[in-house]
Write an enzyme that holds these catalytic residues in place. Sequence first.
Site, short mmCIF file in Angstrom:
data_model
loop_
_atom_site.label_atom_id
_atom_site.label_comp_id
_atom_site.label_asym_id
_atom_site.label_seq_id
_atom_site.Cartn_x
_atom_site.Cartn_y
_atom_site.Cartn_z
N LYS A 1 1.65 4.09 7.46
CA LYS A 1 0.86 4.95 6.59
C LYS A 1 1.32 6.41 6.72
CE LYS A 1 -2.16 2.01 4.88
NZ LYS A 1 -1.37 0.83 5.28
N SER B 1 0.81 -1.22 0.00
CA SER B 1 0.00 0.00 0.00
C SER B 1 0.84 1.27 0.00
CB SER B 1 -0.94 0.02 1.22
OG SER B 1 -0.24 0.34 2.39
#
Length: 233
Positions: free
Chosen positions: A192, A154
């Site tokens: 993230k 991701s």
Amino acid sequence: MLTRKQLDLLTFIHKRMQKDGVPPSFDEMKDALNLRSKSGVHRLITALEERGFIRRLPHRARALEILRLPESLATEGEARTGFSPRVIEGDRPARPATALPLEPAEAVELPLMGRIAAGVPIEAISHASSGVAVPGSMLSGNGRHYALEVKGDSMIEAGINDGDIVVIRETSTADNGDIVVALVQGHEATLKRFRRKGGMIALEAANPAYETRVYPDHEVEVQGKLVGLIRTY
């Protein structure tokens, strides 16, 4: 001779790589330069590449390497940070004949805490499974550092791939745009980009296949900030 937009983009990429250790995504470049589409970013990157300021690394999503800087920007960067071009991923380019010899980097042993999800959050990491040696120059500021193996894709547009080892400086605070290790709801850890929006925390992926996840701020605990990356082939 660079145009204003080309210089603005090179400056933005340089500052982001100095701060995060990884280049910005195309969306971030587009927003930073107030461009209407990513095609404008592609044209600017191509122009910078043709002029020998950057290089796109093959077979890596959004992977960029700064080869040189304009004299004004290089002088400013050296005064503030001692900048020298950093290879984010890929093979190390040959050192120019005029380059000064580098001092050998002292290796530092860091605990490898296990795997961190660059995708859907996985169970939190709490115990070191082994150790990994990293250059001392990679460590940023004071405080404890540790390493994690990345699981998932991701964050590929930030130059972070499945199987990479990320070096993390332990901290409980983060600024918007920082890439962090976040503990979600007390039991899931993920890697993230951090954004605070009022009383909410957004954890942004760097891959359009993954959606941004938003949580109340009391459900997200920052456990560290990305300061380096190690890749083996």
